[in-house]
Design an enzyme around this catalytic site. Sequence first.
Site, short mmCIF file in Angstrom:
data_model
loop_
_atom_site.label_atom_id
_atom_site.label_comp_id
_atom_site.label_asym_id
_atom_site.label_seq_id
_atom_site.Cartn_x
_atom_site.Cartn_y
_atom_site.Cartn_z
N HIS A 170 0.82 -1.22 0.00
CA HIS A 170 0.00 0.00 0.00
C HIS A 170 0.86 1.27 0.00
O HIS A 170 0.74 2.09 -0.91
CB HIS A 170 -1.00 -0.04 1.15
N HIS A 209 3.81 6.50 5.52
CA HIS A 209 2.64 7.27 5.95
C HIS A 209 1.71 6.53 6.92
O HIS A 209 0.96 7.17 7.65
CB HIS A 209 1.86 7.83 4.76
N GLU A 257 0.19 5.32 12.40
CA GLU A 257 -1.20 4.93 12.63
C GLU A 257 -1.33 3.44 12.93
O GLU A 257 -2.10 3.05 13.81
CB GLU A 257 -2.02 5.28 11.38
N ASP A 258 -0.60 2.63 12.23
CA ASP A 258 -0.86 1.19 12.27
C ASP A 258 0.22 0.33 12.94
O ASP A 258 0.08 -0.88 13.02
CB ASP A 258 -1.07 0.65 10.85
N ASP A 276 -3.24 8.54 -1.07
CA ASP A 276 -3.59 7.46 -0.15
C ASP A 276 -5.03 7.01 -0.40
O ASP A 276 -5.34 5.83 -0.55
CB ASP A 276 -3.40 7.98 1.29
N ASP A 334 -21.14 14.26 -26.79
CA ASP A 334 -19.78 14.78 -26.58
C ASP A 334 -19.01 14.03 -25.54
O ASP A 334 -18.36 14.61 -24.71
CB ASP A 334 -19.85 16.26 -26.24
MN MN Z 1 -2.71 4.64 3.90
#
Ligand code: MN
Length: 500
Positions: A51, A75, A79-80, A151, A271
Amino acid sequence: MDLNASFHTLLESARVYLPQENFEPLIQAFEFSKKAHAEQNRAGGDPFVTHPLAVAQILAEFHLDLPTLTAALLHDVLEDTTVPKEELLAKFGPEVTHMVEGVTKIDSLPPPNPQTEGIPSQEIIKRAENWRKMLIATAQDIRVVILKLADRKHNMETLQFLSPEKQHKIAEETITLYAPLAQRMGIYQIKASLEDLSLKYLEPKAYGEFKKKIHMSETRQAERIKGYAEKIEALLKDQPFFHRISARSKSLYSLYKKIQRQQKPFEEIQDFLALRVLTDTVEHCYAVLGIIQSQYIPVPNSFTDYITMPKSNLYQSLHTTIQITPKEIVEVQIRTEEMHRIAEFGIAAHWRYKLGNHSASTAPVAKPQKDSFENKLDWFKQVLEWQKETDNPAIFLEELKTHLEFDEVFVFTPKGDVIKLLNGSTPIDFAYAIHSDLGNLCVGAKVNDKMVRLDTVLKSGDRCEIQTRKGQHPHKDWLDLVKTPRARSKIRKYFRETEK
Ligand code: MN
């Protein structure tokens, strides 16, 4: 999935436009991220690091600088994983760490404020807090928002692995907030893919039918547009200046909206392909326009000059729709290569500009590009300004949506100062933009010396004068007349205070 091969591709893409850089930090970030996320997999089963790699690859295609690519690889680390901020700071420095922090979602929340009207759900509070946080980080470093959009793009591209409820929730947030944000930043490529992917999950049936229809008529359309391109090429072939012609298909979502708006069957949409002529200078854009219009009759009122009047996201181009055969019309867009780059990459194009990686022929539009970059930062600062005035997260999100959806208009005060408002604003918005008292005491307005109703929509270039009377106060129905978050929050504030 060969991780090293993906990383190699990333390095190769970056080397093309960053030939002088030392890629050591990027290599370190890759190794670091791989290790930190080692125990995690994406919902689809791939190792998690695929990712951040994909996000960095998207950014490399936009020619973002090395610190942004490095931050992209890292990134999701804060967070993880359990990696503390201090470790990132020590290894990768404050610039990269700041960007990573900016895109990191908050999971612990401040206790709900008892003063807020109604009680929004935890979900809404969280969403609002995360948006606030990203906006603050972006106002200091606009690369944060580009990273966040990349992201989201990759998350939307891999949404098939999540549960239907999550898909719906994420797609809904994407279509109402992220896609308009990408549009506002002028990053057309990301905007279009976010919209198409959201539609896929929000209206799966319509999306499926639509895709099939487009596919079926594609060959026929491709033939047609090739014929048109040849006609235009024949007209321009003796011109000594650089030009190239390409065909462009509209995004699925924009066609979908068009069909909904015009209530026309798909078959009648003529169009969904347009022609684009790219050339080197502004003068040559007008030269191309002149040559085309001398040969083909333009459809009345179809000409728009976005070169003289750029859109607020800096988009520049000439648009004209011509009668190319007795029965067929086609839209032609004429712009310089530089304008084209901005049309596709928007604010992200700034980094190429900074790197000096643009050809000399692009000089005529270099200046507005820089101005617009500062405008973009202004926009974030403005949003942060009014968000201070509301402590209700649900209202904050609503206002953010409104702010993203509309373009700006410029209205003059009697003294000649320019007030920037959202498209659709009324004299009440104008009054509050100048001063709360002017809004609260407003009884009437003159636009260009004529008395108007307070629900009159102001246009760019209007001169507006507010009439006030002592002892006046706002009316509750003004909330339906105003467009700007600022006016809305001032009116709400007035009623909150007087009802106490
Ligand atoms: Mn992410």
